[in-house]
Design an enzyme around this catalytic site. Structure first.
Site, PDB file in Angstrom:
ATOM      1  N   LEU A 243       0.944  -1.189  -0.174  1.00 49.62           N
ATOM      2  CA  LEU A 243       0.031  -0.087   0.027  1.00 49.62           C
ATOM      3  C   LEU A 243       0.793   1.200  -0.056  1.00 49.62           C
ATOM      4  O   LEU A 243       1.802   1.207   0.895  1.00 49.62           O
ATOM      5  CB  LEU A 243      -0.970  -0.035   1.309  1.00 49.62           C
ATOM      6  N   ASP A 244       0.575   2.118  -0.955  1.00 53.95           N
ATOM      7  CA  ASP A 244       1.722   3.269  -1.075  1.00 53.95           C
ATOM      8  C   ASP A 244       1.466   4.071   0.302  1.00 53.95           C
ATOM      9  O   ASP A 244       0.567   3.998   0.942  1.00 53.95           O
ATOM     10  CB  ASP A 244       1.019   4.162  -2.196  1.00 53.95           C
ATOM     11  N   ALA A 245       2.623   4.945   0.597  1.00 59.31           N
ATOM     12  CA  ALA A 245       2.884   5.570   1.787  1.00 59.31           C
ATOM     13  C   ALA A 245       1.668   6.420   1.898  1.00 59.31           C
ATOM     14  O   ALA A 245       1.306   6.662   2.969  1.00 59.31           O
ATOM     15  CB  ALA A 245       4.175   6.434   1.729  1.00 59.31           C
TER      16      ALA A 245
END
Length: 188
Positions: free
Chosen positions: A40-42
């Site tokens: 999951l992207d930052a």
């Protein structure tokens, strides 16, 4: 075998080693031997699954066995019927064409926590919420999809993966629970 459901906060790296002092999974999960089953992207928030079982991690994350994932997306603007139809159909993003997906306008989820820092508000431009369910997951796919139909993503929260959902397992950002009974669901 453990399966951990974790609500990843905004701006936390989806890895156990920090880069340049940024928060990462190790700041929240002190459980040895677990690994993320997917990323999951930052700048995205929400549900992550972590496990100490390599076969289960492969089953959850591998493209051949993709679990359906639902994302709650706050977008800049109000989607019309044409934008919603384009989101659901295969969408050419340049380097790949998405698979068909489910997309629907929704009200802002009542159970959703406030984001820190908050999303900017502009009086002259409304925002809307869309639920998008994918069975694939390319890098920044949801953000690229909404941008392609003229609705830039302001906030992205993964609310469910397969049978697990933050609406039925309420976790605040940074909280996690262990779900040991998952082995029966996984067919083990």
């Amino acid at each position: 075998m453990s399966l951990i459901l974790f609500n990843k906060p905004f701006q936390v790296l989806c890895q156990f080693s920090s880069q340049e002092g940024r928060e990462c999974l190790a700041d929240y999960l002190k459980i040895p031997g677990i690994y993320p089953a997917g990323r999951l992207d930052a700048d995205s928030e929400g549900l992550m699954l972590l496990t100490d079982d390599g076969q289960l991690q492969h089953k959850i994350a591998h493209p051949d066995h993709k679990e359906a994932k639902t994302y709650l997306v706050q977008v800049d603007g109000v989607p019309d019927a044409a934008a919603m139809a384009r989101l659901q159909a295969p969408l050419d993003l340049g380097d790949f064409v998405t698979k068909p997906c489910r997309a629907a306008r929704i009200a802002e989820p009542k159970w959703l926590w406030p984001r820190n820092p908050p999303i900017r508000a502009r009086q002259d431009k409304p925002t809307s919420w869309i639920a998008i369910t994918l069975e694939e997951g390319k890098n920044r796919q949801v953000r690229r999809m909404t941008a392609a139909v003229g609705l830039p993503t302001l906030r992205l929260v993964r609310s469910s993966i397969g049978p697990f959902s933050l609406s039925t397992h309420p976790l605040l950002p940074g909280e996690f629970i262990d779900v040991p009974a998952y082995s029966r669901h996984a067919g083990k």
